[in-house]
Design a protein around this motif. Sequence first.
Motif, short mmCIF file in Angstrom:
data_model
loop_
_atom_site.label_atom_id
_atom_site.label_comp_id
_atom_site.label_asym_id
_atom_site.label_seq_id
_atom_site.Cartn_x
_atom_site.Cartn_y
_atom_site.Cartn_z
N ARG A 175 0.82 -1.21 0.00
CA ARG A 175 0.00 0.00 0.00
C ARG A 175 0.86 1.26 0.00
O ARG A 175 0.54 2.24 -0.70
N ASP A 179 0.95 4.16 -2.97
CA ASP A 179 0.81 5.59 -2.74
C ASP A 179 1.99 6.36 -3.34
O ASP A 179 1.82 7.44 -3.91
N GLU A 229 -10.91 0.41 -3.00
CA GLU A 229 -11.11 1.51 -2.06
C GLU A 229 -9.80 2.22 -1.76
O GLU A 229 -9.74 3.45 -1.66
N HIS A 230 -8.72 1.47 -1.66
CA HIS A 230 -7.43 2.11 -1.38
C HIS A 230 -6.96 2.94 -2.58
O HIS A 230 -6.41 4.04 -2.41
N GLU A 233 -8.91 6.14 -2.58
CA GLU A 233 -8.39 7.05 -1.55
C GLU A 233 -7.10 7.71 -2.02
O GLU A 233 -6.88 8.91 -1.80
N ARG A 236 -7.81 10.41 -4.62
CA ARG A 236 -8.37 11.59 -3.95
C ARG A 236 -7.27 12.39 -3.25
O ARG A 236 -7.26 13.62 -3.27
N ARG A 237 -6.35 11.67 -2.63
CA ARG A 237 -5.30 12.35 -1.89
C ARG A 237 -4.35 13.11 -2.81
O ARG A 237 -3.99 14.27 -2.55
N CYS A 255 -17.64 1.91 -5.84
CA CYS A 255 -16.41 2.67 -5.59
C CYS A 255 -16.01 3.50 -6.80
O CYS A 255 -15.28 4.48 -6.67
N ARG A 260 -16.72 8.96 -8.02
CA ARG A 260 -15.30 8.66 -8.01
C ARG A 260 -14.50 9.94 -8.28
O ARG A 260 -14.97 10.84 -8.95
#
Length: 458
Positions: A175, A179, A229-230, A233, A236-237, A255, A260
Motif C-alpha cells: 500500500r 501511494d 477503495e485504497h 483514496e 483523492r489524496r 467505488c 469517483r
Amino acid sequence: MDVGTVGGLMSGLDLVLRGRVVLPDGERLAAVGVADGRIAVVAGQHDAPLAAREDRTLGPDEVLIPGLVDTHVHVNEPGRTEWEGFATATAAAAAGGVTTIVDMPLNSIPPTVSPEALDVKRAAAAGVAAVDVGFWGGAIPSNLGRLRALHDAGVFGFKCFLAPSGVDEFPHLDRAQLDAALDELADFDGLLIVHAEDPDALPHGYGGGRGYAGYLASRPDEAEVAAVEHVVEGVRRTGGGRTSCTCRARRCCPCCGPRRPRGCGSRPRPARTTSLDAASVPDGATRFKCAPPIRDSRNQDLLWEALDDGTIDLVVTDHSPSTVELKTAGGGDFGVAWGGIAGLQLGLAAVWTQAARRGVPLARVVGWMATATARFVGLDDRGAIAPGRRADLAVVAPDAELVVDPARLEHRNPVTAYDGARLRGVVRETWLAGAPVRPGERRGALLDRPVPAVLTAP
C-alpha cells in the motif's frame, strides 16, 4: 491525400466500402471512402457518387466496424515466447477484428520496467507484427522514483499489482508503494492500471485441488473491494494521475461510480466477466483459471448493468496465454495450473454473443471495444469510422456463428476457456490503414504514447 470533386462525383479515393456501417451515432447504411490509409469521406447514402480504384459492396449479412483497440494483451515476448509472441498474438488480433493492441509489461523477460527493457521489447516486435502495437510500462518496487523516464520513452502508462503477479520478476506493490507510485504519476499525469486484489483480504493456506468452488473461495470479492477503495483514496489524496482498476466483483462498482475522483475508473476483463460464469466451470477445468476469478451469473448481470449505465465504459480481453503444459499442470489442480485465459481472437464474438442475448446493439459493443479503448490510451486517430481517422476496419457477420476449435485459433497454444463454445459474430476481413491484412503480412507499426499538441500564441 489528393481527393477532389468533379461534376458532383468525389474522386481520387483508393477504396469505397458500401453497406451497413457502425458510425459514432449508430449503425446505418453508408458509403465509406478511403484515401492514403485514412477515411476521407463518410456518405449518408450507401449509393453515394464516390469514385475509387476499388469499390466494394458488403454482403447483406455483413457490417463494417472500426478496428478494435485491445489495450490489455500479454504477448510475453521475449523470454516466454513459447507462451505467446508478437507474430502469433497479432495474427490472432487481426483474425478477431483487432487492429491495435497495447502489450502488458509482465510475463516477458525482461519485464518492461525501464527504458532499456522497452528497447528490448520493441526490438522483439519490430517487423513481425500484423497489427499496430503499443506498450505499457510496469511499476514495481525497484523502479519507483524512476517512472518518468519510462513514460518519456513512450509507454502508454503503467501496470502494477497489489497481490503477487504470478511471476517473480514482476513483484507487487504494497500500500505504501502504491501511494508512492500515485504521487509520482501525479507529477506528469501518468496513467496507472492496478490489478485490484488486496493480499491482506486473501485467505491463507489455500492448498489447491480440482474443485472450482475452492479456488473461487480463495479469491473473494472482498479482496477486490479493499484494493479498489485504497486506490480511490490514493487518487483523492494526490488529486492527479489517471487510474483504472481491473475488477471482476460487482461490489467494486459503487467505488467507481459517479462520485469517483477525477481520473479514477474501473473496467472489467470482459472476455471473462461478460461471457463466462462460475456455474459453467467444471471441476478440474483449469483452462478457466484466472485472477480475479470468474464469478457467478448474478455478478455478471450486475457488471452488465454497470456497462449499461456507464460506470464501466470499456472492454478488453486481458489475453493471458501460456503453454498447454502450464495451463493443465497438476492434472486439473487449480492451485498449480497457470492463471490466465487466451481470448484475443475471440473477444468480439464472446462479448457480442452475450450482448445480443441482452438486446444490446452492436454499435454499443463497438463503442466499448474500439472507441472507448482508443480514447483511454489517447489514440484519437482510430477507434471510429469518421473522416480523418485511420482506415482500420473490420467486416463482421454479426449473425453468423462459430464453434470454437482451439486448434484453429491463431494464438500460439491451442488452449482456451472458449473451447467448444458456440459464439455469434464472425470476422470476415480486417483492414489496417486501408489495406486488408493478409495471412503472413507484417505491416503493423510500433506505437509510442501520443504527445498532446502544445498550443502557443502566434
